[in-house]
Enzyme design. Structure first.
Site, PDB file in Angstrom:
ATOM      1  CE  LYS A   1      -3.761   2.066   2.793  1.00 36.91           C
ATOM      2  NZ  LYS A   1      -4.459   2.042   3.942  1.00 36.91           N
TER       3      LYS A   1
ATOM      4  CE  LYS B   1      -6.594   1.983  -0.650  1.00 37.01           C
ATOM      5  NZ  LYS B   1      -6.911   1.939   0.673  1.00 37.01           N
TER       6      LYS B   1
END
Length: 325
Positions: free
Chosen positions: A195, A248
């Site tokens: 992320k 992400k």
């Protein structure tokens, strides 16, 4: 003259469909929903056209709409009425996510519920963990027990998959150990282990009311310039017991999705984040692009890069596109 005739396999729609390598299916989609504790609220998020904050007493309408379209995987994000320094609302039995999960399971027992396991929506400072008063940064190790409590409370409420998004070192190992000790060894962990500290998260923070009140998250989320670091995070999470891996954001990180695919054999999830959604929606609302064609091309790009599943705010739209096709 001899040359290759690649166009032979493009001569008609039937031919193109027959040789198509990459497909987007309803089964690939995970639909995020923002649930608030206030009653009788369905408020469109200005930076996310078509996405709403929905109160618990209206949630059944949204769940039915998604289920009727063929969506079978939901990810809940909760916005509590009260917040505190430790994010207590994340792990209490009557928390907003816990209530939403129980409601969803009472409606559809075959609906897969993913629980976002983090504290940022529940802390009064907006960070993903407990703040060290001396460094004014997130205390990694002090945060882990709260994440474990959150995961266990979410599973008790009926969550099928734990998706921890906090990016603390050791978070997968701590949650895996905690779930196992509580008897939930059968619950998979879908780690947000890759992320990035991305500028594409802005609209989500509006929706979840989780923007940090000071500083940023760069000490725990990854530098967008780093590629090899993703492989280190992948290796750690696999060793700690992750069953699935989220990358992400998605569109600016398709190379990372491919790297993860080339270096693992677990399911990979692309998170088509809020900023990616908002830019596409804004261009479509201005008539600059064909929304359906652009959205489907984006989804295909994520699948082609190596993603098995996609978390996307476009999930309901995509189901409708697929039905029309």
């Amino acid at each position: 003259m001899k040359f290759d005739r690649h166009r032979r396999l493009r001569s008609s729609k039937v031919m193109r469909d027959m040789v198509r390598e990459t497909h987007v299916r309803k089964e690939d989609l995970i639909y995020p929903i923002f649930v608030v504790e206030k009653d009788d609220v369905k408020t469109e998020i200005k930076s996310l056209p078509g996405v709403y904050q929905i109160s618990l007493n209206l949630l059944h309408e949204e769940l039915k709409a998604a289920y009727d379209l063929g969506i079978r995987a939901i990810m809940f994000f909760g916005i509590p009425n009260e917040k505190d320094a430790c994010g207590t609302g994340a792990f209490i039995d009557d928390g907003i996510i816990q209530k939403a999960t129980r409601l969803a399971k009472s409606m559809y027992d075959d609906l897969l519920i993913l629980a976002d396991t983090c504290l940022c929506e529940y802390t009064d400072h907006g960070h993903c963990g407990v703040i060290d008063p001396h460094t004014h940064d997130v205390d990694n190790d002090q945060t882990l027990p709260f994440l474990v409590q959150t995961a266990i409370s979410q599973v008790k409420a009926g969550a099928d998959i734990i998706a921890p998004s906090n990016m603390m070192d050791g978070f997968v190992a701590a949650i895996r150990e905690g779930l196992d000790e509580a008897g939930y060894y059968h619950i998979p962990i879908m780690s947000y282990g890759i992320k990035y500290a991305s500028s594409f998260f802005g609209p989500f923070r509006d929706a979840a009311e989780s923007a940090p009140s000071f500083g940023d998250r760069k000490t725990y989320q990854m530098d967008p310039a780093n590629r090899l670091e993703a492989l280190r995070e992948l290796e750690s999470d696999l060793n700690e017991g992750a069953d699935m891996m989220i990358v992400k954001p998605a569109l600016s990180y398709l190379d990372i999705i491919r790297d993860v695919r080339n270096n693992s054999n677990i399911p990979i999830i692309a998170y088509n984040v809020s900023g990616e959604y908002s830019m596409t929606k804004a261009a479509a609302l201005n008539g600059w692009i064909d929304e359906e064609k652009v959205v489907m091309e984006q989804m295909v790009s994520m699948k082609r890069a190596g993603a098995d599943m996609i978390i996307t705010y476009f999930a309901k739209d995509i189901c409708q596109y697929l039905d029309q096709q």
